[in-house]
Scaffold this active site. Structure first.
Site, short mmCIF file in Angstrom:
data_model
loop_
_atom_site.label_atom_id
_atom_site.label_comp_id
_atom_site.label_asym_id
_atom_site.label_seq_id
_atom_site.Cartn_x
_atom_site.Cartn_y
_atom_site.Cartn_z
N ARG A 197 -22.75 -18.12 13.81
CA ARG A 197 -23.41 -17.09 14.72
C ARG A 197 -24.70 -16.71 14.95
O ARG A 197 -25.36 -16.64 13.87
CB ARG A 197 -22.63 -15.62 14.63
CG ARG A 197 -23.05 -14.62 15.53
CD ARG A 197 -22.44 -14.83 16.98
NE ARG A 197 -22.59 -13.79 17.87
CZ ARG A 197 -22.61 -13.70 19.07
NH1 ARG A 197 -22.45 -14.74 19.74
NH2 ARG A 197 -22.66 -12.47 19.67
N LEU A 234 14.04 2.02 -3.61
CA LEU A 234 13.60 3.24 -4.34
C LEU A 234 13.19 4.14 -3.43
O LEU A 234 13.73 5.55 -3.36
CB LEU A 234 12.54 3.00 -5.44
CG LEU A 234 11.93 4.33 -6.31
CD1 LEU A 234 13.10 4.74 -6.94
CD2 LEU A 234 10.67 3.79 -6.76
N ILE A 259 11.51 -0.58 3.22
CA ILE A 259 12.31 -1.62 2.13
C ILE A 259 11.84 -2.95 2.77
O ILE A 259 12.55 -3.37 3.59
CB ILE A 259 13.77 -1.38 2.01
CG1 ILE A 259 14.17 -0.23 1.79
CG2 ILE A 259 14.29 -2.14 0.84
CD1 ILE A 259 13.48 0.78 0.35
N THR A 260 11.10 -3.52 1.81
CA THR A 260 10.49 -4.94 2.08
C THR A 260 11.35 -5.63 1.75
O THR A 260 12.27 -5.61 0.78
CB THR A 260 9.04 -5.18 1.05
OG1 THR A 260 8.22 -4.39 1.46
CG2 THR A 260 8.62 -6.54 1.34
N GLY A 292 -18.04 -7.37 17.91
CA GLY A 292 -17.20 -7.20 18.91
C GLY A 292 -15.89 -8.35 18.61
O GLY A 292 -14.83 -7.94 18.89
N GLU A 314 3.35 1.49 -3.55
CA GLU A 314 3.43 1.16 -4.88
C GLU A 314 2.63 2.26 -5.74
O GLU A 314 1.69 1.79 -6.60
CB GLU A 314 3.22 -0.04 -5.42
CG GLU A 314 4.47 -1.19 -4.98
CD GLU A 314 4.60 -2.27 -5.78
OE1 GLU A 314 4.24 -2.39 -6.91
OE2 GLU A 314 5.02 -3.37 -5.18
N GLY A 315 2.38 3.37 -5.22
CA GLY A 315 1.51 4.39 -5.63
C GLY A 315 0.43 4.41 -4.79
O GLY A 315 -0.66 3.64 -4.59
#
Length: 382
Positions: free
Chosen positions: A267, A125, A157-158, A339, A362-363
């Site tokens: 962490r 499209l 185009i995927t 980081g 897709e919008g």
């Protein structure tokens, strides 16, 4: 809307989660660095029945409902959004469109292969000059006896370089949306060339291509639906496709939450795990709320579709919120990592890059705000 899953839906979710944990997530960073997902993943998606969800079993599909489809696309989004996109396009935009709008011959020719993974589809499209303004596409379809000649260029185009069939939308006459016709074009048709697009910010492992059609000749039997009625076909596909994108965004946000919670617990700073610091908990709670809200909005769309109710505006709401939520969640997770989040030894950098496109395709988020606004006011702003 019942928010509990049926035993069948829970089974699908567990199957998808196990597949993602074993075969997708451990390879996502490698595929991202290489810029290519292993093609064998498509076969596995077919083996598990995921490529046939919601497609009738008589055409090789797996049946099932749209909430099950959402559960699978969410899990794939959690593991690697590049894989989610491959499935969402081949199944969601192409196979389901053929099932809904194709004739019996087209369904029997294409659907068994698309559902098994033996074939892959792409959705033609978007063009270099028409993204959001899809009704004004420039690709032309000229009648030539009992055939059509297609000329034009499609971009972003995927699955474009992997696809065996392209669902191509072309202008067959007139201006605007009334002059568009849909065609199923085998990608080995003479005159169709494909060029892979490299250098993407995210979704690097997903095959993305430009398609050039130069006097591509197809029989009238390749036409999907009536002449001049292709635009509603495209919009119907995208309305459901936005639900799939939203579900994939939930997966990205869930992956961000999982990674951030795990890291915050391990962490240490200032003599204790950073999970014990108030502002880190604020970041985590913000991600969790976004995950829950986006998931509920997306499940609502699936529920409406399965009950045969209108869903276009709700689909826009889900896609708008989930896309923006995925970006927020990935950014907040990166902040938790500090980081270390900025190097690809850790997963959150990829999540940031993959999430960003969700507000575009897709919008765009802006287009969805206008669609929602038009529904609320009855006045179109575009």
């Amino acid at each position: 809307m019942d928010l509990s899953l049926t035993p069948e839906q829970e089974q699908v979710r567990k199957l998808a989660a196990g597949f993602v944990d074993r075969e997708i997530a451990p390879n996502a960073a490698r595929w991202d660095r290489a810029g290519r997902v292993d093609r064998a993943v498509v076969d596995r998606l077919g083996d598990l029945g995921f490529l046939g969800l919601t497609v009738p079993e008589q055409y090789g599909g797996s049946g099932g409902d749209h909430l099950a489809y959402c559960l699978v696309t969410e899990e794939l989004g959690r593991g690697d959004s590049a894989v989610r996109g491959i499935l969402s396009v081949s199944l969601g935009l192409v196979a389901k469109t053929i099932a809904a709008h194709g004739d019996e011959e087209q369904r029997r020719r294409w659907l068994p292969g698309l559902c098994s993974g033996g074939l892959i589809g792409c959705f033609g499209l978007t063009e270099p000059g028409t993204g959001s303004d899809a009704a004004n596409l420039a690709t032309r379809a000229r009648a030539d006896g009992d055939h059509w000649l297609l000329d034009g260029t499609k971009t972003f185009i995927t699955n474009g370089t992997w696809a065996d069939v392209a669902l191509v939308f072309a202008r067959s006459g007139g201006d605007g949306h009334r002059g568009v016709t849909a065609f199923l074009v085998p990608t080995d048709t003479p005159g169709l060339t494909r060029r892979e697009i490299h250098g993407k910010l995210g979704l690097r492992g997903q095959p993305t291509a430009e398609l050039v059609l130069d006097a591509v000749r197809v029989p009238d039997s390749a036409r999907l639906g009536p002449v001049g009625k292709g635009f509603p076909v495209a919009m119907a596909a995208l309305a459901k496709g936005r639900m799939s994108v939203a579900a994939g965004c939930v997966g990205i946000a869930q992956a961000a939450l999982d990674a951030a919670v795990d890291y915050a617990g391990r962490r240490e700073q200032f003599g204790r795990p950073i999970a014990g610091h108030q502002l880190v908990q604020e970041l985590l709670s913000d991600i969790a709320v976004d995950v829950a809200a986006a998931r509920l909005l997306t499940w609502r769309v699936a529920d409406l579709i399965d009950r045969g109710r209108p869903f276009n505006t709700e689909s826009s709401m889900a896609k708008l919120f989930a896309g923006e939520a995925a970006v927020r969640a990935a950014n907040n997770a990166l902040q938790v990592f500090g980081g270390y989040g900025y190097i690809d030894e850790f997963p959150v950098g990829k999540l940031v890059r993959d999430a960003r496109v969700m507000t575009l395709y897709e919008g765009t988020s802006q287009i969805h705000k206008l669609l929602i606004g038009r529904h609320l006011t009855g006045v179109s702003a575009f």
